[in-house]
Scaffold this motif. Structure first.
Motif, PDB file in Angstrom:
ATOM      1  N   PRO A  84       7.576  50.695 -31.519  1.00  0.00           N
ATOM      2  CA  PRO A  84       8.419  49.512 -31.707  1.00  0.00           C
ATOM      3  C   PRO A  84       7.989  48.727 -32.950  1.00  0.00           C
ATOM      4  O   PRO A  84       6.793  48.553 -33.191  1.00  0.00           O
ATOM      5  CB  PRO A  84       8.167  48.685 -30.448  1.00  0.00           C
ATOM      6  CG  PRO A  84       7.582  49.617 -29.456  1.00  0.00           C
ATOM      7  CD  PRO A  84       6.857  50.662 -30.247  1.00  0.00           C
ATOM      8  N   TYR A 101      17.874  46.171 -39.125  1.00  0.00           N
ATOM      9  CA  TYR A 101      18.397  46.904 -37.969  1.00  0.00           C
ATOM     10  C   TYR A 101      18.940  48.277 -38.374  1.00  0.00           C
ATOM     11  O   TYR A 101      18.757  49.252 -37.648  1.00  0.00           O
ATOM     12  CB  TYR A 101      19.448  46.086 -37.222  1.00  0.00           C
ATOM     13  CG  TYR A 101      18.834  44.981 -36.397  1.00  0.00           C
ATOM     14  CD1 TYR A 101      17.880  45.252 -35.422  1.00  0.00           C
ATOM     15  CD2 TYR A 101      19.193  43.655 -36.600  1.00  0.00           C
ATOM     16  CE1 TYR A 101      17.305  44.233 -34.668  1.00  0.00           C
ATOM     17  CE2 TYR A 101      18.634  42.632 -35.857  1.00  0.00           C
ATOM     18  CZ  TYR A 101      17.693  42.930 -34.888  1.00  0.00           C
ATOM     19  OH  TYR A 101      17.119  41.929 -34.141  1.00  0.00           O
ATOM     20  N   ASN A 106      13.330  47.219 -34.157  1.00  0.00           N
ATOM     21  CA  ASN A 106      13.634  46.892 -32.762  1.00  0.00           C
ATOM     22  C   ASN A 106      14.047  45.430 -32.634  1.00  0.00           C
ATOM     23  O   ASN A 106      14.834  45.077 -31.761  1.00  0.00           O
ATOM     24  CB  ASN A 106      12.422  47.156 -31.864  1.00  0.00           C
ATOM     25  CG  ASN A 106      12.103  48.622 -31.794  1.00  0.00           C
ATOM     26  OD1 ASN A 106      11.432  49.149 -32.666  1.00  0.00           O
ATOM     27  ND2 ASN A 106      12.605  49.293 -30.778  1.00  0.00           N
ATOM     28  N   TRP A 107      13.467  44.596 -33.499  1.00  0.00           N
ATOM     29  CA  TRP A 107      13.790  43.179 -33.439  1.00  0.00           C
ATOM     30  C   TRP A 107      13.496  42.562 -34.795  1.00  0.00           C
ATOM     31  O   TRP A 107      12.511  42.898 -35.450  1.00  0.00           O
ATOM     32  CB  TRP A 107      12.960  42.500 -32.348  1.00  0.00           C
ATOM     33  CG  TRP A 107      13.415  41.128 -31.968  1.00  0.00           C
ATOM     34  CD1 TRP A 107      14.675  40.624 -32.023  1.00  0.00           C
ATOM     35  CD2 TRP A 107      12.595  40.073 -31.467  1.00  0.00           C
ATOM     36  NE1 TRP A 107      14.694  39.317 -31.581  1.00  0.00           N
ATOM     37  CE2 TRP A 107      13.427  38.958 -31.231  1.00  0.00           C
ATOM     38  CE3 TRP A 107      11.237  39.962 -31.180  1.00  0.00           C
ATOM     39  CZ2 TRP A 107      12.960  37.759 -30.735  1.00  0.00           C
ATOM     40  CZ3 TRP A 107      10.770  38.764 -30.676  1.00  0.00           C
ATOM     41  CH2 TRP A 107      11.621  37.671 -30.453  1.00  0.00           C
ATOM     42  N   TRP A 130       9.400  47.925 -24.311  1.00  0.00           N
ATOM     43  CA  TRP A 130       9.880  48.510 -25.568  1.00  0.00           C
ATOM     44  C   TRP A 130      10.402  49.923 -25.382  1.00  0.00           C
ATOM     45  O   TRP A 130      11.205  50.388 -26.170  1.00  0.00           O
ATOM     46  CB  TRP A 130       8.773  48.490 -26.620  1.00  0.00           C
ATOM     47  CG  TRP A 130       8.423  47.105 -27.053  1.00  0.00           C
ATOM     48  CD1 TRP A 130       7.293  46.418 -26.728  1.00  0.00           C
ATOM     49  CD2 TRP A 130       9.204  46.210 -27.850  1.00  0.00           C
ATOM     50  NE1 TRP A 130       7.321  45.157 -27.283  1.00  0.00           N
ATOM     51  CE2 TRP A 130       8.479  45.004 -27.982  1.00  0.00           C
ATOM     52  CE3 TRP A 130      10.443  46.307 -28.466  1.00  0.00           C
ATOM     53  CZ2 TRP A 130       8.949  43.915 -28.698  1.00  0.00           C
ATOM     54  CZ3 TRP A 130      10.914  45.217 -29.193  1.00  0.00           C
ATOM     55  CH2 TRP A 130      10.173  44.041 -29.305  1.00  0.00           C
TER      56      TRP A 130
END
Length: 133
Positions: A84, A101, A106-107, A130
């Motif tokens: 992640p 993205y 992942n974020w 995750w």
């Protein structure tokens, strides 16, 4: 849900690295943090180290190899692609968010402006499953 034991932080700002370590220690002082001062150092360590981090926190604006380039390399390497990656940036530009993205983040999150906010961010990341995201 996997127990988080080992985190990488790639950030060229030594003050940000220090604050991240302090916040992590207050949230969970058993998790080991490895820092890289730029993208080149991060990727070198990731390719050499046999132990994989449970999460990578990645700054976008770094010299040598920026966060986007690192993210592309991480996602294209079979042995790294499932780790992640949380992208940290001072920017809230939609173009940067979209690019992160698209490259497999992942974020994407803006760097917190307070120590309390940083602790909250770290806590949130440590609580995520995750493997399901």
């Amino acid at each position: 849900m996997k127990q988080i034991e080992y985190i990488y932080l790639a950030d060229d700002d030594s003050d940000d690295c220090y604050l991240f370590q302090e916040a992590l220690n207050e949230v969970n002082d058993y998790i080991r943090l490895n820092t890289a001062e730029d993208g080149l150092a991060l990727m070198d360590t990731l390719h050499k180290d046999t132990r994989r981090p449970d999460i990578i926190f990645l700054d976008i604006n770094m010299p040598g190899k920026n966060g986007f380039e690192c993210l592309e390399e991480i996602r294209s390497a079979k042995e790294l692609r499932k780790i992640p990656v949380v992208v940290l940036s001072t920017s809230d530009a939609q173009e940067s968010i979209d690019k992160a993205y698209e490259n497999g983040a992942n974020w994407y999150v803006q760097k917190p402006t307070s120590f309390k906010g940083l602790k909250k961010l770290i806590s949130h990341c440590l609580e995520q499953d995750w493997e399901r995201i």
